[in-house]
Design a protein around this motif. Structure first.
Motif, PDB file in Angstrom:
ATOM      1  N   ILE A 141     -14.246  -3.478 -15.124  1.00 49.04           N
ATOM      2  CA  ILE A 141     -12.816  -3.394 -14.815  1.00 49.04           C
ATOM      3  C   ILE A 141     -12.582  -3.603 -13.323  1.00 49.04           C
ATOM      4  CG2 ILE A 141     -10.862  -1.795 -14.690  1.00 49.04           C
ATOM      5  CD1 ILE A 141     -11.354  -2.934 -17.472  1.00 49.04           C
ATOM      6  N   LEU A 142     -13.433  -3.002 -12.481  1.00 51.06           N
ATOM      7  CA  LEU A 142     -13.283  -3.149 -11.036  1.00 51.06           C
ATOM      8  C   LEU A 142     -13.459  -4.606 -10.623  1.00 51.06           C
ATOM      9  CD1 LEU A 142     -12.819  -1.605  -8.419  1.00 51.06           C
ATOM     10  CD2 LEU A 142     -15.279  -1.328  -8.216  1.00 51.06           C
ATOM     11  N   PHE A 143     -14.402  -5.284 -11.257  1.00 50.19           N
ATOM     12  CA  PHE A 143     -14.630  -6.701 -10.961  1.00 50.19           C
ATOM     13  C   PHE A 143     -13.416  -7.544 -11.370  1.00 50.19           C
ATOM     14  CE2 PHE A 143     -16.300 -10.879 -12.406  1.00 50.19           C
ATOM     15  CZ  PHE A 143     -16.708 -11.355 -11.161  1.00 50.19           C
ATOM     16  N   VAL A 144     -12.858  -7.253 -12.535  1.00 49.24           N
ATOM     17  CA  VAL A 144     -11.680  -7.985 -13.005  1.00 49.24           C
ATOM     18  C   VAL A 144     -10.499  -7.762 -12.055  1.00 49.24           C
ATOM     19  CG1 VAL A 144      -9.960  -8.146 -14.854  1.00 49.24           C
ATOM     20  CG2 VAL A 144     -12.385  -7.973 -15.429  1.00 49.24           C
ATOM     21  N   ILE A 145     -10.300  -6.518 -11.635  1.00 51.91           N
ATOM     22  CA  ILE A 145      -9.204  -6.209 -10.703  1.00 51.91           C
ATOM     23  C   ILE A 145      -9.391  -6.959  -9.386  1.00 51.91           C
ATOM     24  CG2 ILE A 145      -8.211  -4.363  -9.293  1.00 51.91           C
ATOM     25  CD1 ILE A 145      -8.608  -2.493 -11.647  1.00 51.91           C
ATOM     26  N   TYR A 146     -10.634  -7.013  -8.917  1.00 48.02           N
ATOM     27  CA  TYR A 146     -10.924  -7.738  -7.673  1.00 48.02           C
ATOM     28  C   TYR A 146     -10.550  -9.218  -7.811  1.00 48.02           C
ATOM     29  CZ  TYR A 146     -13.613 -10.099  -4.058  1.00 48.02           C
ATOM     30  OH  TYR A 146     -13.991 -10.893  -3.016  1.00 48.02           O
ATOM     31  N   LEU A 147     -10.952  -9.834  -8.928  1.00 48.06           N
ATOM     32  CA  LEU A 147     -10.650 -11.249  -9.140  1.00 48.06           C
ATOM     33  C   LEU A 147      -9.142 -11.497  -9.211  1.00 48.06           C
ATOM     34  CD1 LEU A 147     -13.340 -12.374 -11.752  1.00 48.06           C
ATOM     35  CD2 LEU A 147     -13.256 -12.892  -9.311  1.00 48.06           C
ATOM     36  N   LEU A 148      -8.443 -10.633  -9.939  1.00 48.01           N
ATOM     37  CA  LEU A 148      -6.994 -10.788 -10.073  1.00 48.01           C
ATOM     38  C   LEU A 148      -6.301 -10.640  -8.720  1.00 48.01           C
ATOM     39  CD1 LEU A 148      -6.367  -8.806 -13.389  1.00 48.01           C
ATOM     40  CD2 LEU A 148      -6.327 -11.295 -13.081  1.00 48.01           C
TER      41      LEU A 148
ATOM     42  N   PHE B 232      -7.687 -11.167  -5.807  1.00 48.97           N
ATOM     43  CA  PHE B 232      -8.117 -12.308  -4.983  1.00 48.97           C
ATOM     44  C   PHE B 232      -7.235 -13.525  -5.245  1.00 48.97           C
ATOM     45  CE2 PHE B 232     -10.732 -16.076  -4.170  1.00 48.97           C
ATOM     46  CZ  PHE B 232     -11.154 -15.823  -2.864  1.00 48.97           C
ATOM     47  N   TYR B 233      -6.851 -13.699  -6.499  1.00 49.93           N
ATOM     48  CA  TYR B 233      -6.006 -14.833  -6.852  1.00 49.93           C
ATOM     49  C   TYR B 233      -4.513 -14.475  -6.865  1.00 49.93           C
ATOM     50  CZ  TYR B 233     -10.153 -17.539  -7.992  1.00 49.93           C
ATOM     51  OH  TYR B 233     -11.345 -18.216  -7.909  1.00 49.93           O
ATOM     52  N   SER B 234      -4.183 -13.383  -6.184  1.00 48.03           N
ATOM     53  CA  SER B 234      -2.783 -13.014  -5.909  1.00 48.03           C
ATOM     54  C   SER B 234      -1.962 -12.701  -7.149  1.00 48.03           C
ATOM     55  CB  SER B 234      -2.090 -14.122  -5.098  1.00 48.03           C
ATOM     56  OG  SER B 234      -2.764 -14.354  -3.896  1.00 48.03           O
ATOM     57  N   PHE B 235      -2.590 -12.132  -8.178  1.00 47.70           N
ATOM     58  CA  PHE B 235      -1.818 -11.625  -9.310  1.00 47.70           C
ATOM     59  C   PHE B 235      -1.008 -10.414  -8.857  1.00 47.70           C
ATOM     60  CE2 PHE B 235      -4.511 -14.372 -11.656  1.00 47.70           C
ATOM     61  CZ  PHE B 235      -3.955 -14.543 -12.921  1.00 47.70           C
ATOM     62  N   SER B 236       0.041 -10.081  -9.599  1.00 44.77           N
ATOM     63  CA  SER B 236       0.902  -8.955  -9.224  1.00 44.77           C
ATOM     64  C   SER B 236       0.164  -7.626  -9.384  1.00 44.77           C
ATOM     65  CB  SER B 236       2.160  -8.945 -10.090  1.00 44.77           C
ATOM     66  OG  SER B 236       1.826  -8.647 -11.438  1.00 44.77           O
ATOM     67  N   ILE B 237       0.634  -6.631  -8.647  1.00 44.85           N
ATOM     68  CA  ILE B 237       0.051  -5.297  -8.753  1.00 44.85           C
ATOM     69  C   ILE B 237       0.280  -4.731 -10.149  1.00 44.85           C
ATOM     70  CG2 ILE B 237       0.152  -2.930  -7.853  1.00 44.85           C
ATOM     71  CD1 ILE B 237       0.900  -4.086  -5.151  1.00 44.85           C
ATOM     72  N   GLU B 238       1.385  -5.109 -10.793  1.00 43.56           N
ATOM     73  CA  GLU B 238       1.645  -4.676 -12.167  1.00 43.56           C
ATOM     74  C   GLU B 238       0.520  -5.124 -13.101  1.00 43.56           C
ATOM     75  OE1 GLU B 238       5.610  -4.813 -10.144  1.00 43.56           O
ATOM     76  OE2 GLU B 238       3.805  -6.027 -10.205  1.00 43.56           O
ATOM     77  N   THR B 239       0.010  -6.323 -12.876  1.00 42.80           N
ATOM     78  CA  THR B 239      -1.089  -6.818 -13.703  1.00 42.80           C
ATOM     79  C   THR B 239      -2.344  -5.967 -13.508  1.00 42.80           C
ATOM     80  OG1 THR B 239      -0.228  -9.077 -13.493  1.00 42.80           O
ATOM     81  CG2 THR B 239      -2.495  -8.849 -14.256  1.00 42.80           C
TER      82      THR B 239
ATOM     83  N   VAL C 162       0.838  -1.200   0.000  1.00 45.23           N
ATOM     84  CA  VAL C 162       0.000   0.000   0.000  1.00 45.23           C
ATOM     85  C   VAL C 162       0.873   1.250   0.000  1.00 45.23           C
ATOM     86  CG1 VAL C 162      -1.735   1.321   1.278  1.00 45.23           C
ATOM     87  CG2 VAL C 162      -1.896  -1.164   1.186  1.00 45.23           C
ATOM     88  N   ALA C 163       1.921   1.237   0.844  1.00 45.46           N
ATOM     89  CA  ALA C 163       2.821   2.388   0.922  1.00 45.46           C
ATOM     90  C   ALA C 163       3.562   2.613  -0.390  1.00 45.46           C
ATOM     91  CB  ALA C 163       3.820   2.192   2.062  1.00 45.46           C
ATOM     92  N   LEU C 164       4.008   1.527  -1.067  1.00 44.63           N
ATOM     93  CA  LEU C 164       4.722   1.662  -2.336  1.00 44.63           C
ATOM     94  C   LEU C 164       3.815   2.252  -3.415  1.00 44.63           C
ATOM     95  CD1 LEU C 164       7.064   1.178  -4.295  1.00 44.63           C
ATOM     96  CD2 LEU C 164       6.251  -1.178  -4.576  1.00 44.63           C
ATOM     97  N   VAL C 165       2.615   1.699  -3.561  1.00 45.42           N
ATOM     98  CA  VAL C 165       1.688   2.187  -4.583  1.00 45.42           C
ATOM     99  C   VAL C 165       1.322   3.646  -4.322  1.00 45.42           C
ATOM    100  CG1 VAL C 165      -0.640   1.930  -5.534  1.00 45.42           C
ATOM    101  CG2 VAL C 165       0.763  -0.092  -5.118  1.00 45.42           C
TER     102      VAL C 165
END
Length: 436
Positions: free
Chosen positions: A393-400, A402-409, A267-270
């Motif tokens: 888009i918000l739903f897709v971000i939530y799913l990604l 949730f499944y621990s995709f990188s913040i870059e994704t 959170v601090a980095l972003v």
């Protein structure tokens, strides 16, 4: 360039110059404070407590999806109708205040319901002693209420072209509030005192604003408040409501998802990257655009479409120049400056930095077209399409997440949305009668 701007605005140049000065002062003071305060607070609190603080202050803005923003709609409508009678303007203003009260009640109900129910599942609090965190959320909520009401009151300055008054008042309170919180950070890592400072100064801002606004043409009269008028204001605000939902992705919504699924350090980095490479350039373009908020509405009201188009084309060229320098400078020197600024606290952020710079550049270009449409209250169809796009888009971000995709994704998904939004905004701008 100054002479060209004088010819462009003519007799309105003095007003544009004064308003621009106020926005420039705001930009410089906020930018300097952000650059100084964030490393100070990281040093004083550490990454974990600072990440919790960012998450705490982002909660109200995330839940603003129920807080239909009638303030911007009211300001522009008062500007477009400023040649109407005192009774007409006072009626619109008084009912807008009533709408704000109603919004805040609805907002509070959802705010407390969601966060108190899911409080124990917040990963950002894993390493934080949160015995009083629920109390902090209550205090932050009331601080947001006072600040929102103050913004509603200050539209009285804006609709008459005195946006410099609103800007300087808000900026002065922000400076004092930020410095006070930074000072407290060195004395204690307990977040109760910083939250109380936010609460008290928001209340003082509301009281001060209520006393200094001019009351000759627009007056708060509660006997003018009627259900039928409130309905009209809500209908007028529908475009802004949808636009606010869209903005949730870019501001607190993204921070909240990172806080829920990632560590406090993430959170601090972003937030730090966004502060240096997103919000700084956004505030710079804010200086260029915001003085035109009144000018576009004023020229549109008087049917001076040719001049409005000329102003837009000129400022768009300036914006492209600013974004080119921003992109080039950030790519060449961004990593070096960020490491110095954050005291070398973060590692492996090159790709994230590049994606944030690219996405922000595309977003600002799209927002430029949207800004012109918002200033004349002509963007409902655009908001409808962008709203459903942003929900997806918000739903897709939530799913990604949730499944621990990188913040870059997650940033890549935002980038795709910004490209679509740019195309849509330009299309709807080109459809306006004033352009054709």
């Amino acid at each position: 360039m100054i002479n060209e701007v004088k010819r462009l605005f003519g007799s309105d140049f003095s007003r544009v110059k004064n308003n621009s000065k106020a926005y420039l002062i705001e930009f410089l003071s906020v930018t300097v404070l952000k650059l100084l305060i964030i490393p100070i607070m990281i040093k004083a609190w550490g990454l974990n407590t600072y990440g919790v603080w960012i998450f705490l202050m982002s909660i109200p803005l995330t839940l603003s999806l129920v807080n239909i923003d009638i303030i911007d709609a009211t300001r522009q409508e008062l500007t477009l109708k400023h040649n109407k009678s005192t009774k007409f303007l006072s009626n619109l203003f008084s009912n807008s205040i009533a709408c704000t009260f109603l919004n805040l009640l609805i907002f509070g109900a959802l705010y407390f319901s969601i966060y108190f129910l899911f409080f124990d599942n917040l990963k950002v609090l894993d390493n934080y002693d949160y015995n009083n965190f629920k109390l902090l959320t209550v205090i932050v909520y009331f601080g947001i209420c006072f600040d929102t009401l103050a913004r509603n009151v200050l539209v009285v300055f804006d609709c008459s072209g005195l946006t410099r008054k609103t800007t300087l008042i808000s900026n002065n309170f922000y400076i004092f509030q930020t410095l006070a919180i930074a000072f407290i950070a060195f004395l204690t890592d307990d977040l109760f005192l910083p939250v109380m400072i936010f609460f008290i100064l928001s209340l003082v801002k509301l009281i001060y604003s209520s006393f200094i606004i001019p009351k000759e043409k627009i007056i708060l009269l509660f006997h003018l408040v009627k259900i039928t008028e409130i309905k009209k204001i809500y209908f007028l605000s529908k475009s802004y409501y949808l636009n606010n939902l869209i903005g949730i992705i870019y501001i607190s919504g993204f921070n909240s998802l990172v806080g829920i699924f990632y560590s406090a350090e993430s959170v601090a980095l972003v937030n730090s990257l966004n502060t240096l490479f997103r919000w700084s350039i956004s505030r710079a373009t804010h200086v260029l655009l915001m003085p035109l908020n009144y000018e576009y509405a004023n020229h549109f009201k008087n049917k001076r479409y040719t001049k409005l188009k000329r102003i837009f084309n000129y400022q768009f060229k300036l914006l492209l120049s600013i974004l080119f320098l921003y992109f080039l400078g950030s790519i060449l020197f961004g990593e070096f400056l960020f490491n110095i600024w954050t005291l070398h606290k973060f590692d492996e952020f090159k790709i994230l930095l590049f994606l944030i710079i690219l996405e922000n550049s595309v977003y600002i270009l799209g927002n430029n077209y949207l800004f012109c449409l918002k200033s004349i209250n002509k963007f409902y169809n655009l908001s409808k399409i962008d709203f459903f796009l942003s929900l997806f888009i918000l739903f897709v971000i939530y799913l990604l997440a949730f499944y621990s995709f990188s913040i870059e994704t997650l940033i890549c998904i935002l980038l795709l949305r910004s490209f679509f939004a740019l195309i849509l905004s330009r299309y709807f701008y080109k459809q306006q009668k004033m352009i054709n």
